[in-house]
Design a protein around this motif. Structure first.
Motif, short mmCIF file in Angstrom:
data_model
loop_
_atom_site.label_atom_id
_atom_site.label_comp_id
_atom_site.label_asym_id
_atom_site.label_seq_id
_atom_site.Cartn_x
_atom_site.Cartn_y
_atom_site.Cartn_z
N LEU A 1 -8.52 -5.16 -4.80
CA LEU A 1 -9.16 -5.63 -3.42
C LEU A 1 -9.89 -6.40 -3.70
O LEU A 1 -10.08 -7.18 -3.16
N ASP A 2 -10.30 -6.86 -4.98
CA ASP A 2 -10.65 -8.48 -5.21
C ASP A 2 -9.64 -9.71 -5.48
O ASP A 2 -10.02 -10.40 -4.63
N VAL B 1 -7.05 -8.76 -3.39
CA VAL B 1 -8.04 -9.26 -1.38
C VAL B 1 -8.28 -9.49 -0.68
O VAL B 1 -7.49 -10.60 0.05
N ARG B 2 -9.37 -9.78 -1.82
CA ARG B 2 -10.59 -9.95 -0.59
C ARG B 2 -10.14 -11.90 -0.86
O ARG B 2 -10.67 -13.30 0.07
N SER C 1 0.91 -1.55 -0.08
CA SER C 1 0.02 -0.45 -0.39
C SER C 1 1.43 1.30 -0.13
O SER C 1 2.20 0.72 0.78
N ALA D 1 -2.71 -3.38 -3.31
CA ALA D 1 -3.94 -3.52 -2.61
C ALA D 1 -5.47 -3.17 -2.92
O ALA D 1 -5.91 -3.72 -2.87
N GLU D 2 -5.01 -1.00 -2.87
CA GLU D 2 -6.20 -1.19 -2.74
C GLU D 2 -6.51 -0.54 -4.14
O GLU D 2 -7.48 -0.48 -4.34
#
Length: 137
Positions: A93-94, A96-97, A59, A89-90
């Protein structure tokens, strides 16, 4: 007297939690929840390494991410067939989740087929990353 006992107990618990956190941060390990997860060129935005791929989730305001980028870049230069990919990461987000990324930096070690074989949260040591690459082959 009771206040003193409570204060000491809180300090002991907080110290134990801090020591445990420090010992686990940056360790490259296997996680059962990563079993069967794969990343391909479409998710990474580039090709997989011939031997392995080091995927770093970072990030913008993460100080350990800069040091991790340097360590992984050095490892990728030292070990033939290894590629380093950094993902914001920002912006993703897909991923990351889907991959349960809870903090930055998080490093995933992928084998040549894109399967997640190891994971490190926090700043990993160079020796640990090189050892994890042995598992990726």
């Amino acid at each position: 007297m009771t206040g003193l006992v409570v204060c000491v107990a809180v300090l002991v618990v907080a110290s134990a939690a801090g020591v445990l956190h420090k010992r686990r941060s940056g360790r490259v390990r296997v996680r059962g929840r990563d079993e069967g997860k794969r990343l391909g060129p479409a998710e990474l935005g580039g090709d997989l390494g011939e031997r392995a791929t080091l995927v770093q989730f970072s990030s913008a305001f993460c100080a350990p991410c800069r040091a991790t980028r340097r360590v992984l870049g050095e490892v990728a230069e030292m070990v033939p067939g290894v590629t380093h990919v950094e993902i914001d990461a920002e912006a993703r987000l897909d991923l990351v989740r889907a991959l349960d990324i809870l903090k930055t930096p998080t490093v995933l070690v992928l084998d040549s087929g894109g399967r997640v074989v190891r994971r490190a949260t926090g700043q990993p040591r160079k020796a640990d990353v090189i050892a994890a690459l042995g598992e990726a082959v």
